[in-house]
Design a protein around this motif. Structure first.
Motif, PDB file in Angstrom:
ATOM      1  N   ILE A  79     -96.804 -42.956 -99.470  1.00 42.84           N
ATOM      2  CA  ILE A  79     -95.662 -43.268 -98.618  1.00 42.84           C
ATOM      3  C   ILE A  79     -95.058 -44.602 -99.062  1.00 42.84           C
ATOM      4  CG2 ILE A  79     -94.968 -43.870 -96.268  1.00 42.84           C
ATOM      5  CD1 ILE A  79     -97.067 -41.947 -95.241  1.00 42.84           C
ATOM      6  N   GLY A  80     -93.742 -44.611 -99.219  1.00 45.90           N
ATOM      7  CA  GLY A  80     -93.040 -45.809 -99.661  1.00 45.90           C
ATOM      8  C   GLY A  80     -92.756 -45.845-101.142  1.00 45.90           C
ATOM      9  N   ASP A  81     -93.337 -44.912-101.911  1.00 46.89           N
ATOM     10  CA  ASP A  81     -93.100 -44.889-103.356  1.00 46.89           C
ATOM     11  C   ASP A  81     -91.708 -44.342-103.664  1.00 46.89           C
ATOM     12  OD1 ASP A  81     -95.546 -45.919-103.881  1.00 46.89           O
ATOM     13  OD2 ASP A  81     -96.471 -44.046-104.566  1.00 46.89           O
ATOM     14  N   TYR A  82     -91.100 -44.928-104.715  1.00 47.14           N
ATOM     15  CA  TYR A  82     -89.823 -44.420-105.215  1.00 47.14           C
ATOM     16  C   TYR A  82     -90.096 -43.314-106.230  1.00 47.14           C
ATOM     17  CZ  TYR A  82     -85.476 -44.206-107.862  1.00 47.14           C
ATOM     18  OH  TYR A  82     -84.347 -43.768-108.492  1.00 47.14           O
ATOM     19  N   VAL A 283     -87.176 -42.026-101.742  1.00 46.80           N
ATOM     20  CA  VAL A 283     -88.410 -42.684-101.314  1.00 46.80           C
ATOM     21  C   VAL A 283     -89.203 -41.724-100.447  1.00 46.80           C
ATOM     22  CG1 VAL A 283     -89.376 -44.613-100.002  1.00 46.80           C
ATOM     23  CG2 VAL A 283     -87.354 -44.967-101.422  1.00 46.80           C
ATOM     24  N   ILE A 284     -90.513 -41.630-100.712  1.00 44.42           N
ATOM     25  CA  ILE A 284     -91.395 -40.803 -99.884  1.00 44.42           C
ATOM     26  C   ILE A 284     -91.637 -41.544 -98.572  1.00 44.42           C
ATOM     27  CG2 ILE A 284     -93.629 -39.668 -99.717  1.00 44.42           C
ATOM     28  CD1 ILE A 284     -91.808 -38.507-101.857  1.00 44.42           C
ATOM     29  N   THR A 285     -91.232 -40.947 -97.466  1.00 43.13           N
ATOM     30  CA  THR A 285     -91.381 -41.617 -96.168  1.00 43.13           C
ATOM     31  C   THR A 285     -92.436 -40.980 -95.274  1.00 43.13           C
ATOM     32  OG1 THR A 285     -89.563 -40.260 -95.270  1.00 43.13           O
ATOM     33  CG2 THR A 285     -88.988 -42.415 -96.181  1.00 43.13           C
ATOM     34  N   ALA A 286     -92.971 -39.813 -95.684  1.00 42.00           N
ATOM     35  CA  ALA A 286     -94.042 -39.184 -94.895  1.00 42.00           C
ATOM     36  C   ALA A 286     -94.784 -38.198 -95.776  1.00 42.00           C
ATOM     37  CB  ALA A 286     -93.478 -38.478 -93.660  1.00 42.00           C
ATOM     38  N   ILE A 287     -96.108 -38.102 -95.575  1.00 40.32           N
ATOM     39  CA  ILE A 287     -96.934 -37.103 -96.250  1.00 40.32           C
ATOM     40  C   ILE A 287     -97.772 -36.415 -95.186  1.00 40.32           C
ATOM     41  CG2 ILE A 287     -98.793 -36.712 -97.915  1.00 40.32           C
ATOM     42  CD1 ILE A 287     -97.768 -39.081 -99.504  1.00 40.32           C
ATOM     43  N   LEU A 301     -95.335 -30.755 -96.063  1.00 39.60           N
ATOM     44  CA  LEU A 301     -95.967 -31.392 -97.207  1.00 39.60           C
ATOM     45  C   LEU A 301     -95.579 -32.875 -97.289  1.00 39.60           C
ATOM     46  CD1 LEU A 301     -95.468 -28.598 -99.905  1.00 39.60           C
ATOM     47  CD2 LEU A 301     -97.501 -29.058 -98.522  1.00 39.60           C
ATOM     48  N   PHE A 302     -94.282 -33.151 -97.316  1.00 40.31           N
ATOM     49  CA  PHE A 302     -93.836 -34.540 -97.380  1.00 40.31           C
ATOM     50  C   PHE A 302     -92.367 -34.615 -96.976  1.00 40.31           C
ATOM     51  CE2 PHE A 302     -93.089 -32.752-101.579  1.00 40.31           C
ATOM     52  CZ  PHE A 302     -91.801 -33.149-101.871  1.00 40.31           C
ATOM     53  N   THR A 303     -91.927 -35.826 -96.706  1.00 42.89           N
ATOM     54  CA  THR A 303     -90.526 -36.091 -96.392  1.00 42.89           C
ATOM     55  C   THR A 303     -90.003 -37.110 -97.395  1.00 42.89           C
ATOM     56  OG1 THR A 303     -90.853 -35.671 -94.037  1.00 42.89           O
ATOM     57  CG2 THR A 303     -88.908 -36.932 -94.656  1.00 42.89           C
TER      58      THR A 303
END
Length: 458
Positions: A79-82, A283-287, A301-303
């Motif tokens: 989470i938070g990765d670009y 940016v990954i904001t949720a997994i 899966l992810f947001t």
């Protein structure tokens, strides 16, 4: 926006007069002229801006859900990765997926065989039903014809026997009549005929022939009726297994739906072999899953929030909103880098709470990977921009109950002029009327000027 100065009404102090008298009379010396700031009115570009605070947010958020049942093998980002478009965010266990593909394809083939078997069985039932129906129609005719022939034979046999019996009875009557003359040839002849008649009543060839034919017909009738019973049973069995056009269409539709569903499942499984990738930079904001977890169809899966479609959401007060319109250019600084943009949306309602503000969105022209979602930033909105505007500094503009005015330098004196103004910013103001291009306006930062005051421009 610059703050207009209020002119104060003041009286020249006695100190100034005393200084003049001490110099040798009531006439003011040139050195007594007030030193003032000056500016030559000229045409220039004047820009008016409004500064507001806002937060950087994404205008495109995608929540990605699993479309298969499978085991998570690896999660490649936190989470938070670009991430860039096409990056693999999550990988499934490919061995598990390949087994599911093989099972799905086998199940589809098995289903097809079952559908084909049903159709073939229905075809056989239709053939049996049709055969039984046609045979029953033929048997009904044959049974009726055979029964009619039997009835005719029975009537013929009965009539033949009656005829022989009647003939015998007539012979007996004649023999009685000749019984008084037993030695006569007539009587002897009658006795022979009576004996022959008696034999005929039991063994008449014609009767025997008809009885033999009757036996054959009776056997045939029994055979027809037995076959009829069989055909009735076959017809019922065939009817039970019949597939109507509607049922056949339903079966074909079920087969097509099953094929489509399986193809979709297999397609999703094959696509999952390559992992789940990002559809855009962001940016990954949720997994929503963890490694080695078995997830079902529909699991989050992810947001991911896009950094290509970024807006700055700001709240504007009821005064500044009067100058803000969609399409106006903006500038801001994020992480030390300047970004330009435009006002893309203005809400048509005020927010809730003690301060009534209006939501405004700014779309950045060229967002990049340096953007950090959620950051606060100050946005400068260009609300007006005029070329060739006659401008003077805001420090030279004054106001009182009569309106706005300036002081113009004329023969070393301050001359008051009423003016009409246009666009203003923190530093400059547009003059629409009252000052000509090239004239010098003056002001003093500490002392209020008066009309006719002797001044000395810096």
């Amino acid at each position: 926006m610059g703050i207009l100065k209020n002119k104060k009404t003041m009286v020249i102090t006695a100190v100034v007069i005393a200084a003049a008298i001490g110099a040798g009379g009531m006439t003011l010396h040139a050195n007594a002229a007030l030193k003032v700031n000056s500016y030559t009115a000229s045409t220039d570009t004047i820009v008016k801006t409004v500064e507001v605070n806002g937060n950087v947010v994404s205008d495109n958020t995608a929540s990605i859900y699993s479309n298969i049942n499978g085991k998570i093998e690896a999660i490649n980002y936190k989470i938070g990765d670009y991430v860039k478009k096409g990056d693999t965010i999550i990988s499934y266990d490919n061995e598990d997926i390949e087994q599911k593909i093989a099972l799905a394809e086998y199940s589809m083939q098995e289903s097809f065989a079952s559908y084909d078997s049903i159709i073939q069985s229905g075809g056989r039932s239709a053939g049996l039903y049709s055969e039984a129906k046609n045979t029953l129609n033929e048997l009904e005719t044959q049974i009726n014809d055979t029964q009619a022939a039997i009835d005719n034979l029975n009537r013929s046999i009965t009539a033949r026997r009656a005829s022989i019996a009647e003939y015998g009875a007539n012979l007996q009557i004649s023999a009685i009549d000749w019984s008084d003359n037993p030695d006569s040839s007539e009587y002897e002849n009658l006795q022979k005929l009576i004996a022959t008649n008696s034999y005929d009543q039991q063994f008449d060839p014609e009767v025997l022939r008809m009885q033999e034919e009757l036996t054959t017909l009776t056997t045939q009738l029994a055979s027809y009726r037995e076959l009829k019973a069989q055909m009735i049973s076959q017809k019922a069995t065939g009817y039970a297994g019949l597939i109507t056009e509607g049922t056949k269409e339903q079966i074909e539709a079920a087969k097509a739906a099953g094929e489509l569903s399986t193809n979709d499942e297999v397609s999703n499984l094959k696509e999952a072999l390559g992992g789940i990738k990002a559809d855009f930079d962001g940016v990954i904001t949720a997994i929503g899953v963890s490694e080695n977890e078995t997830v079902g169809d529909g699991t989050l899966l992810f947001t991911i929030e896009s950094t290509d479609d970024v807006v700055i959401k700001v709240n504007v007060n009821k005064y500044d909103i009067l100058d803000i319109e969609e399409g106006q250019t903006t500038s801001c600084m994020i992480k030390g880098k300047d970004y330009t943009g435009k006002i893309s949306r203005i809400e048509h309602m005020t927010g809730q709470g003690e301060t009534s503000t209006i939501g405004v969105e700014v779309t950045l022209d060229e967002p990049d990977e340096n953007i950090i979602l959620g950051l606060e930033t100050k946005v400068k909105v260009t609300t007006a921009s005029l070329d060739d505007a006659l401008t003077i500094p805001m420090d030279a503009l004054f106001t009182d109950d009569a309106g706005e005015y300036v002081y113009v330098l004329q023969d070393n004196e301050a001359k008051r002029r009423t003016v009409e103004t246009g666009v203003k910013n923190e530093d400059y103001v547009q003059i629409l009327y009252g000052v000509d291009n090239g004239e010098t306006v003056i002001w003093n930062d500490e002392t209020d000027l008066e009309d006719g005051m002797s001044v000395r421009a810096e």
